[in-house]
Design an enzyme around this catalytic site. Structure first.
Site, PDB file in Angstrom:
ATOM      1  N   LYS A 110     -59.762 -33.758  13.465  1.00  0.00           N
ATOM      2  CA  LYS A 110     -60.437 -33.381  14.708  1.00  0.00           C
ATOM      3  C   LYS A 110     -60.171 -34.390  15.813  1.00  0.00           C
ATOM      4  O   LYS A 110     -60.058 -34.041  16.980  1.00  0.00           O
ATOM      5  CB  LYS A 110     -61.937 -33.318  14.416  1.00  0.00           C
ATOM      6  CG  LYS A 110     -62.779 -32.958  15.596  1.00  0.00           C
ATOM      7  CD  LYS A 110     -63.138 -31.512  15.543  1.00  0.00           C
ATOM      8  CE  LYS A 110     -63.754 -31.020  16.812  1.00  0.00           C
ATOM      9  NZ  LYS A 110     -63.072 -29.823  17.320  1.00  0.00           N
TER      10      LYS A 110
ATOM     11  N   ARG B 186     -62.549 -36.309  10.648  1.00  0.00           N
ATOM     12  CA  ARG B 186     -61.568 -37.287  11.119  1.00  0.00           C
ATOM     13  C   ARG B 186     -60.392 -37.445  10.161  1.00  0.00           C
ATOM     14  O   ARG B 186     -59.417 -38.134  10.468  1.00  0.00           O
ATOM     15  CB  ARG B 186     -62.237 -38.651  11.306  1.00  0.00           C
ATOM     16  CG  ARG B 186     -63.388 -38.631  12.278  1.00  0.00           C
ATOM     17  CD  ARG B 186     -64.001 -39.994  12.392  1.00  0.00           C
ATOM     18  NE  ARG B 186     -63.084 -40.942  12.963  1.00  0.00           N
ATOM     19  CZ  ARG B 186     -62.890 -41.126  14.256  1.00  0.00           C
ATOM     20  NH1 ARG B 186     -63.574 -40.417  15.119  1.00  0.00           N
ATOM     21  NH2 ARG B 186     -62.033 -42.010  14.699  1.00  0.00           N
TER      22      ARG B 186
ATOM     23  N   LYS C  59     -55.092 -21.297  17.830  1.00  0.00           N
ATOM     24  CA  LYS C  59     -56.197 -21.096  16.880  1.00  0.00           C
ATOM     25  C   LYS C  59     -55.658 -20.502  15.582  1.00  0.00           C
ATOM     26  O   LYS C  59     -56.011 -20.941  14.504  1.00  0.00           O
ATOM     27  CB  LYS C  59     -57.272 -20.150  17.438  1.00  0.00           C
ATOM     28  CG  LYS C  59     -58.199 -20.642  18.519  1.00  0.00           C
ATOM     29  CD  LYS C  59     -58.974 -21.879  18.217  1.00  0.00           C
ATOM     30  CE  LYS C  59     -58.171 -23.056  18.593  1.00  0.00           C
ATOM     31  NZ  LYS C  59     -58.538 -24.264  18.985  1.00  0.00           N
TER      32      LYS C  59
ATOM     33  N   GLU D 200     -53.493 -23.085  13.622  1.00  0.00           N
ATOM     34  CA  GLU D 200     -54.267 -24.205  13.061  1.00  0.00           C
ATOM     35  C   GLU D 200     -54.992 -23.832  11.789  1.00  0.00           C
ATOM     36  O   GLU D 200     -54.972 -24.591  10.826  1.00  0.00           O
ATOM     37  CB  GLU D 200     -55.351 -24.650  14.076  1.00  0.00           C
ATOM     38  CG  GLU D 200     -54.859 -25.487  15.211  1.00  0.00           C
ATOM     39  CD  GLU D 200     -55.993 -25.829  16.173  1.00  0.00           C
ATOM     40  OE1 GLU D 200     -56.730 -24.918  16.606  1.00  0.00           O
ATOM     41  OE2 GLU D 200     -56.145 -27.010  16.491  1.00  0.00           O
TER      42      GLU D 200
ATOM     43  N   ASN E  71     -59.571 -48.101  10.273  1.00  0.00           N
ATOM     44  CA  ASN E  71     -59.167 -46.893  11.007  1.00  0.00           C
ATOM     45  C   ASN E  71     -58.273 -47.354  12.158  1.00  0.00           C
ATOM     46  O   ASN E  71     -58.713 -48.129  12.998  1.00  0.00           O
ATOM     47  CB  ASN E  71     -60.422 -46.190  11.546  1.00  0.00           C
ATOM     48  CG  ASN E  71     -60.129 -45.169  12.631  1.00  0.00           C
ATOM     49  OD1 ASN E  71     -60.914 -44.971  13.537  1.00  0.00           O
ATOM     50  ND2 ASN E  71     -58.991 -44.519  12.570  1.00  0.00           N
ATOM     51  N   GLY E  72     -57.032 -46.898  12.148  1.00  0.00           N
ATOM     52  CA  GLY E  72     -56.114 -47.300  13.220  1.00  0.00           C
ATOM     53  C   GLY E  72     -54.740 -47.587  12.641  1.00  0.00           C
ATOM     54  O   GLY E  72     -54.429 -47.165  11.521  1.00  0.00           O
TER      55      GLY E  72
ATOM     56  N   TRP F 133     -56.986 -40.119   6.994  1.00  0.00           N
ATOM     57  CA  TRP F 133     -55.926 -39.217   7.460  1.00  0.00           C
ATOM     58  C   TRP F 133     -54.672 -40.075   7.454  1.00  0.00           C
ATOM     59  O   TRP F 133     -54.545 -41.015   8.235  1.00  0.00           O
ATOM     60  CB  TRP F 133     -56.231 -38.707   8.867  1.00  0.00           C
ATOM     61  CG  TRP F 133     -55.302 -37.633   9.327  1.00  0.00           C
ATOM     62  CD1 TRP F 133     -55.397 -36.301   9.081  1.00  0.00           C
ATOM     63  CD2 TRP F 133     -54.135 -37.807  10.135  1.00  0.00           C
ATOM     64  NE1 TRP F 133     -54.367 -35.638   9.688  1.00  0.00           N
ATOM     65  CE2 TRP F 133     -53.566 -36.530  10.338  1.00  0.00           C
ATOM     66  CE3 TRP F 133     -53.496 -38.910  10.704  1.00  0.00           C
ATOM     67  CZ2 TRP F 133     -52.406 -36.327  11.085  1.00  0.00           C
ATOM     68  CZ3 TRP F 133     -52.347 -38.714  11.442  1.00  0.00           C
ATOM     69  CH2 TRP F 133     -51.810 -37.422  11.623  1.00  0.00           C
TER      70      TRP F 133
ATOM     71  N   HIS G 155     -36.746 -12.648  28.578  1.00  0.00           N
ATOM     72  CA  HIS G 155     -35.692 -13.658  28.658  1.00  0.00           C
ATOM     73  C   HIS G 155     -35.429 -14.312  27.309  1.00  0.00           C
ATOM     74  O   HIS G 155     -34.875 -15.409  27.253  1.00  0.00           O
ATOM     75  CB  HIS G 155     -36.058 -14.713  29.705  1.00  0.00           C
ATOM     76  CG  HIS G 155     -36.231 -14.120  31.063  1.00  0.00           C
ATOM     77  ND1 HIS G 155     -35.186 -13.559  31.761  1.00  0.00           N
ATOM     78  CD2 HIS G 155     -37.334 -13.947  31.832  1.00  0.00           C
ATOM     79  CE1 HIS G 155     -35.639 -13.090  32.911  1.00  0.00           C
ATOM     80  NE2 HIS G 155     -36.943 -13.304  32.971  1.00  0.00           N
TER      81      HIS G 155
ATOM     82  N   GLU H  88     -53.724 -20.707  23.760  1.00  0.00           N
ATOM     83  CA  GLU H  88     -54.866 -21.173  22.966  1.00  0.00           C
ATOM     84  C   GLU H  88     -55.149 -20.208  21.800  1.00  0.00           C
ATOM     85  O   GLU H  88     -55.443 -20.649  20.689  1.00  0.00           O
ATOM     86  CB  GLU H  88     -56.089 -21.328  23.885  1.00  0.00           C
ATOM     87  CG  GLU H  88     -57.381 -21.717  23.218  1.00  0.00           C
ATOM     88  CD  GLU H  88     -57.352 -23.032  22.429  1.00  0.00           C
ATOM     89  OE1 GLU H  88     -56.374 -23.789  22.549  1.00  0.00           O
ATOM     90  OE2 GLU H  88     -58.302 -23.277  21.673  1.00  0.00           O
TER      91      GLU H  88
ATOM     92  N   CYS I 160     -59.015 -41.241  10.545  1.00  0.00           N
ATOM     93  CA  CYS I 160     -59.812 -41.828   9.471  1.00  0.00           C
ATOM     94  C   CYS I 160     -61.242 -42.029   9.975  1.00  0.00           C
ATOM     95  O   CYS I 160     -61.487 -42.155  11.169  1.00  0.00           O
ATOM     96  CB  CYS I 160     -59.294 -43.170   8.972  1.00  0.00           C
ATOM     97  SG  CYS I 160     -57.576 -43.149   8.504  1.00  0.00           S
TER      98      CYS I 160
END
Ligand code: G6P
Length: 615
Positions: A610, A27, A492, A495, A101-102, A75, A511, A488, A2
């Site tokens: 983010k 955020r 990408k 996401e 926020n939290g 968020w 395997h 990575e 948030c």
């Protein structure tokens, strides 16, 4: 997560709040809302599901006049993303509006107690419980609002950055924080801004006060800033200047922040190494390392703690520090490490890697490490961030604000810093030859040129992306230094395009994962000339033999790799330990173009944020 923003002064608050919210959308962007007190002393609250643009449309014809206000972009943690759960939350009487926020971890217990006192709750959020607790304490004690806030916060367990305004008081914001970020911007004397991230309000002020955990601030129009502890003791504070330009926060002609940030990498690597590698002597100097060199030289172990992309960079760090410094390394997901009762020795060095410097799990892992007496070093991007402040020392990557949710330039900056650190320590430790030190050091200085050259592949990669836009699964293969690069690259794609992708150590394929291979499954194979080159080639042959389609990221002109590939991305070659930086660039571009072709919201992918400030 948030984002919160606030303003009190002589200007009209609403445009400032909306502008701040737009910049804080990285955020979270599930819902947004604003509360303003007008000249009539009434409290006006508007909030709705969706992005800040939707809020802006929603309030276009509403009365938003007023010079004090708070706003929030969410968020969702507790409660679905809908209009009711959106912030600001009003206390039951409608007197107090709060943004948060939290997470208030003990909100259930607090809620039960308030239920018994006759409080009704409209939303399913923990935040509404807190604002009602404040109101309840004020009702019972008949005390000023700031006292009620203090008492309520002493009962709350968890993380918060809150801002509160009150009907009938158009001059004041009360703010407090614990574990969630908050910056108070100083405007004209007696004019205040407030935000989760100082950069979001940089066009209004460059002077900030960062209050500490367990502190509360009263921002009152026309009066000096006051900061208190929750025990009502006045707290001294200092002002910090943030030198950032607005252009760093804008797209600069690119369609998306992510594309801008990918293209910035030649420059960000220069910024990251500037003043740290001497072009004349090739000597590397990082002050954080130099000032604490004994801690590194005597390290029993290095433990990296990180999340997401930063964790992938740390995996490359593991190779670097083991390979070059001969120090044993462990790489931990911060969220796992902190709950595992890990063995940490006082002579361990814990390196916390984080772009934002705010990731809650990484912060908690740092706390754990500090309790065990280990030396904690930070590799961060955001200056003055919580992690930068919580660590004993550290190195900033200096790549500038990263706004696209998918991390790009921060990853290459983190690996650059780790390489410089490893070389510096290895030289003092005597585990590296002068020749190798100079080779890598010179290669670091040449990297921007190589990335520039790699970026020219954009058109080719965009064409390739058209062919693979509708593939439903991808596999990314790499070995050694480039196994983390494969992870990575896959991340990408996941996401921003929502396509399933897996990064795999190429040799491990046989395997299990090789069973997935068929003509529908493209494999992105990183086959560059390094110590595992031949082996990787054989692994790719095995995939090819099973009908898989191969997209190779390979050295320019390598005929052997060309022959076994269906598609090639030919990159310039540098020293082995720096190849992940070069290779990650086309992987970022491939993911970007596939996502754009699929019509995804590249900079704000669904469900992500983010900066993850919840645990
Ligand atoms: C979030 C972001 C990722 C990032 C991770 C760690 O999940 O979406 O891009 O890698 O957090 O963030 P940090 O700021 O600690 O590097």
């Amino acid at each position: 997560m948030c984002g919160i923003v606030g303003y009190v002064g002589n200007k009209t608050a609403c445009p400032i709040l909306l502008n701040g919210l737009h910049r804080l959308e990285y955020r979270g962007y599930d819902s947004a809302g604003v509360a303003i007190i007008g000249a009539d002393n009434e409290l006006k609250i508007y909030k709705c599901k969706g992005k800040v643009d939707e809020l802006e449309n929603f309030i276009a014809d509403k009365d938003t006049e007023g010079t004090v206000g708070i706003a929030h972009t969410r968020w969702a943690t507790h409660g679905a993303p809908n209009n009711i759960n959106a912030h600001p939350h009003l206390s039951q009487s409608g007197q107090i509006a709060m943004i948060h926020n939290g997470i208030i971890e003990n909100f259930r217990v607090l809620k039960e107690a308030l239920d018994k006192e006759g409080f009704d709750f409209r939303s399913s959020t923990d935040s509404e419980v807190l604002v009602n607790l404040i109101e309840h304490i004020r009702n019972v004690n008949g005390c000023p609002l700031e006292d009620a806030v203090r008492v309520a916060l002493k009962r709350a367990v968890g993380a918060y950055a809150i801002a509160i305004i009150e009907k009938g008081n158009p001059n004041r914001i009360i703010a407090a924080k614990q574990s969630s970020p908050m910056a108070i911007g100083l405007g004209e004397p007696g004019e205040y801004y407030l935000s989760s991230d100082a950069a979001s309000i940089i066009e209004y002020t460059k002077d900030f006060v960062y209050i500490n955990d367990g502190e509360m601030a009263v921002l009152e129009k026309g009066k000096p800033l006051q900061v208190f502890s929750l025990d009502n003791e006045p707290v001294a504070f200092s002002t910090a200047r943030l030198d950032l330009s607005i252009s760093q926060l804008e797209k600069g002609g690119y369609e998306h922040f992510m594309l801008k940030e990918i293209n910035e990498q030649p420059k960000t690597i220069i910024d990251c190494t500037r003043g740290r590698i001497s072009p004349e002597t090739l000597e590397i100097t990082l002050n954080g390392v130099a000032n604490n060199i004994d801690r590194f030289l005597n390290a029993r172990r290095i433990i990296f703690v990180a999340c997401g992309t930063s964790w992938h960079a740390a995996l490359i760090g593991e190779h670097l520090f083991e390979d070059i410094c001969r120090i044993p390394v462990e790489v931990e997901y911060a969220s796992e490490f902190r709950y595992r009762n890990p063995v940490i020795f006082p002579d361990d060095v814990v390196i916390a890697v984080s772009q934002s410097g705010e990731t809650a799990d990484t912060l908690a892992a740092i706390e754990l490490a500090r309790k065990s007496g280990a030396f904690v070093y930070g590799i961060n991007n955001v200056i003055g961030s919580s992690i930068a402040r919580a660590t004993d020392s550290g190195t900033y990557i200096h790549v500038g604000p990263e706004i696209g949710v998918a991390s790009t330039k921060a990853f290459t900056g983190q690996v650059t810093v780790m390489t410089m650190m490893a070389l510096m320590i290895a030289k003092r430790k005597g585990t590296v030859s002068d020749e190798y030190y100079r080779e890598v050091s010179a290669a670091l200085l040449k990297l921007p040129e190589l990335i520039e050259e790699t970026l020219k592949l954009d058109g080719e990669i965009a064409e390739m992306a058209k062919i693979f836009t509708y593939a439903r699964n991808f596999i990314y293969l790499g070995r050694g230094y480039n196994y983390p690069t494969a992870l990575e690259g896959a991340l990408k794609l996941k996401e921003i395009s929502y396509v399933h992708a897996e990064g795999y150590p190429a040799a491990e394929m046989k395997h299990g994962a090789i069973a997935l291979i068929d003509a529908e499954m493209p494999s992105v194979a990183i086959v560059t000339p390094d110590s595992t080159y031949e082996k990787t080639l054989s692994n790719v042959e095995e995939v090819k033999a099973r009908g898989g389609k191969i997209i190779s990221v390979m050295a320019k002109g390598d005929e052997l790799v060309r022959r076994i590939s269906d598609f090639t991305i030919e990159v310039p070659v540098t020293t082995e330990c720096l190849m992940p930086i070069v290779v990650s660039v086309p992987l970022q571009l491939l993911a970007y173009h596939i996502a754009v072709n699929k019509g995804r919201n590249v900079d704000q992918p669904r469900n992500l944020a983010k900066s993850v400030t919840v645990e």
